[in-house]
Design an enzyme around this catalytic site. Structure first.
Site, PDB file in Angstrom:
ATOM      1  N   CYS A   3       0.844  -1.195   0.000  1.00 41.74           N
ATOM      2  CA  CYS A   3       0.000   0.000   0.000  1.00 41.74           C
ATOM      3  C   CYS A   3       0.883   1.250   0.000  1.00 41.74           C
ATOM      4  CB  CYS A   3      -0.930  -0.004   1.216  1.00 41.74           C
ATOM      5  SG  CYS A   3      -1.785   1.562   1.455  1.00 41.74           S
ATOM      6  N   HIS A  45      -3.994   1.152   8.355  1.00 46.54           N
ATOM      7  CA  HIS A  45      -4.565   0.945   7.026  1.00 46.54           C
ATOM      8  C   HIS A  45      -6.078   0.732   7.117  1.00 46.54           C
ATOM      9  CE1 HIS A  45      -4.684  -0.073   2.783  1.00 46.54           C
ATOM     10  NE2 HIS A  45      -5.646  -0.908   3.135  1.00 46.54           N
ATOM     11  N   THR A  93      -8.035   6.576  -6.283  1.00 47.99           N
ATOM     12  CA  THR A  93      -6.938   5.860  -6.951  1.00 47.99           C
ATOM     13  C   THR A  93      -6.023   5.153  -5.958  1.00 47.99           C
ATOM     14  OG1 THR A  93      -5.586   7.867  -6.992  1.00 47.99           O
ATOM     15  CG2 THR A  93      -6.916   7.407  -8.950  1.00 47.99           C
ATOM     16  N   HIS A  98      -8.090   8.469   2.666  1.00 45.46           N
ATOM     17  CA  HIS A  98      -7.415   9.767   2.725  1.00 45.46           C
ATOM     18  C   HIS A  98      -8.411  10.881   2.457  1.00 45.46           C
ATOM     19  CE1 HIS A  98      -7.088   8.253  -1.430  1.00 45.46           C
ATOM     20  NE2 HIS A  98      -7.229   9.518  -1.800  1.00 45.46           N
TER      21      HIS A  98
END
Ligand code: 5GP
Ligand code: ZN
Length: 118
Positions: A3, A45, A93, A98
């Protein structure tokens, strides 16, 4: 896990840090679309906003707290916009939750800004 943003949090991939605390990391977007364009991400995450549950939703409140602090610290006085793109239709994307913090320009708003033409 492969990631990009986990690697940025770990320092494996360099970034320009704006703010950091125990839970969140904020850095400059590599391809800014406004004079100020930061990304605020949880250090843990989470794939997207669709994965927010009662167990992890406190991070979202913390991210907004951080955004207000960052705006004050960076002298953002005329307002800012926070955007979260969730999933493919929204144009997400990078599959690590975020929030874009945009500022420094008068921004447009309306149906055309999301691609609605009629
Ligand atoms: P999304 O389209 O998923 O909402 O936003 C991803 C954002 O991450 C984009 O604005 C893109 O410019 C930014 N981005 C992608 N790769 C990197 C990188 O390696 N470093 C930084 N600082 N930003 C990145
Ligand atoms: Zn990640």
């Amino acid at each position: 896990m492969d990631c990009l943003f986990c690697k940025i949090v770990d320092g494996e991939i360099p970034s320009t840090k704006v703010y950091e605390d125990e839970y969140v990391y904020c850095f400059k977007d590599i391809a800014p679309i406004a004079p100020i364009h930061y990304l605020i991400i949880p250090k843990v995450h989470i794939t997207s906003a669709a994965d927010i549950t009662a167990d992890n939703s406190s991070i979202v409140a913390h991210i907004f707290e951080a955004a207000a602090k960052i705006a004050k610290a960076e002298g953002i006085e005329n307002g800012f916009r926070i955007i979260n793109n969730c999933g493919d239709d929204a144009g997400q994307t990078v599959k690590h939750l975020h929030f874009h913090l945009l500022a420094g320009v008068k921004m447009g708003w309306g149906p055309e800004s999301i691609g609605k033409t009629e």
